[in-house]
Design an enzyme around this catalytic site. Structure first.
Site, short mmCIF file in Angstrom:
data_model
loop_
_atom_site.label_atom_id
_atom_site.label_comp_id
_atom_site.label_asym_id
_atom_site.label_seq_id
_atom_site.Cartn_x
_atom_site.Cartn_y
_atom_site.Cartn_z
CG HIS A 190 0.42 6.78 13.07
ND1 HIS A 190 0.49 8.15 13.17
CD2 HIS A 190 -0.32 6.36 14.14
CE1 HIS A 190 -0.17 8.55 14.24
NE2 HIS A 190 -0.68 7.49 14.84
CD GLU A 191 -1.40 2.88 15.22
OE1 GLU A 191 -1.04 2.89 16.42
OE2 GLU A 191 -2.26 3.66 14.78
CG HIS A 194 1.75 5.82 18.51
ND1 HIS A 194 1.91 7.03 19.14
CD2 HIS A 194 0.68 5.96 17.67
CE1 HIS A 194 0.98 7.88 18.70
NE2 HIS A 194 0.24 7.25 17.81
CD GLU A 201 -2.33 9.92 17.53
OE1 GLU A 201 -2.31 9.56 16.35
OE2 GLU A 201 -2.21 9.11 18.48
#
Length: 307
Positions: free
Chosen positions: A131-132, A135, A203
């Site tokens: 997930h990071e 980003h 998100e």
């Protein structure tokens, strides 16, 4: 290009808030001074916001020699995402959480709380890291770091300006103290609204991309459920001291009344539902080892996550 456009809009919005605060304090002259301050803060935020956010949260760098298994996992995920290996940091907080920062993929960093490594198995940690990395891939980290730095500055300036506005230029009490009070309240709220407008949609996108990077949406879905359960049970002192950085974490790190006020995160249940709706459409999963039998932080002072 989209990331840079969002950054421009963010800088413009936060600069306008700076100008409004300056005007409330000192009229036209105050607005000019505030715009000059905003220009300086924008330059600092562009070049130094990543390091500032890491320092705000007491993130400590961790080397490959200290954490070879963690490095191997992140390197495998970064390769799948088409990214260079990010710098890794550990935040010694019991609350399970994580965030990424940096201007772009070439100077990115991923910071994980020690609580995350204690509570999650490696598949769930892989989902969080993926997930990071999503980003980072979409340059959301630049926008989030700038928002954290400038929003924190707006809060401090607003508090100072509110006290200053209570008095007239001759040092006597201002005849309209309500303006000063509104300045203290509305400045940080406006900055929070800007953060919310940018981060909530990102998100969902990072969840989707992260599930594709790790190869199984259930890894991230399960991690989010555990994060939601345990994050509220432990205080994240770094985030509480710097609430302007809260939107950078994968899950809201704030406790008490701050947890639900102007939250920058979408509902976890909705995030999990969207991820589980993706099941069956992922690619090959990355290889992970079984969870260690004991917490890597069991020995006081030891910094060897999955060594």
């Amino acid at each position: 290009m989209g990331g840079y456009f969002r950054t421009f809009i963010l800088l413009a919005a936060l600069s306008a808030i700076f100008a409004a605060v300056g005007y409330a304090i000192g009229g036209g002259g105050g607005a000019v001074v505030a715009l000059l301050m905003a220009a300086g803060m924008n330059l600092f935020a562009w070049w130094g916001s990543a390091g500032a956010v890491l320092r705000m949260n007491n993130a400590q760098p961790v080397s490959e020699a200290e954490a070879p298994r963690l490095y191997a996992m992140v390197r495998q995920l970064a390769d799948r995402a088409g990214l260079p290996m990010p710098a890794l940091y550990v935040i010694h907080e019991d609350q399970p959480n994580a965030f990424a920062t940096g201007r772009g993929p070439s100077d990115a960093a991923v910071a994980v709380n020690s609580g995350l490594l204690d509570l999650m198995d490696e598949r769930q940690v892989a989902g969080v890291v993926a997930h990071e990395l999503a980003h980072i891939k979409h340059r959301d980290t630049l926008v989030m770091s700038i928002a954290a730095t400038l929003s924190g500055a707006i809060g401090m300036v607003a508090q100072f300006g509110g006290m200053f506005a209570m008095r007239g230029r001759d040092g006597q009490r201002n005849t309209n103290p309500i303006a000063g009070l509104l300045l203290v309240i509305l400045g940080p709220i406006a900055a929070s609204i800007v953060q919310m407008a940018i981060s909530r949609a990102r998100e969902y996108e990072a969840d989707r991309e992260g599930a594709e990077i790790c190869g199984d949406p259930e890894w991230l879905a399960g991690a989010l459920e555990r994060l939601e359960t345990y994050a509220a049970r432990a205080v994240n002192e770094g985030a509480e001291a710097n609430p302007a950085t809260a939107h950078m974490f994968i899950i809201n790190p704030l406790s008490g009344g701050l947890r639900g006020l102007f939250t920058t995160h979408p509902p976890t249940a909705e995030r999990v539902a969207r991820l589980r709706a993706m099941r069956g459409g992922g690619g090959a999963m990355i290889e992970v080892a079984p969870r260690p039998t004991a917490s890597p932080w069991a020995v006081p002072g030891r910094r060897n996550p999955w060594g």
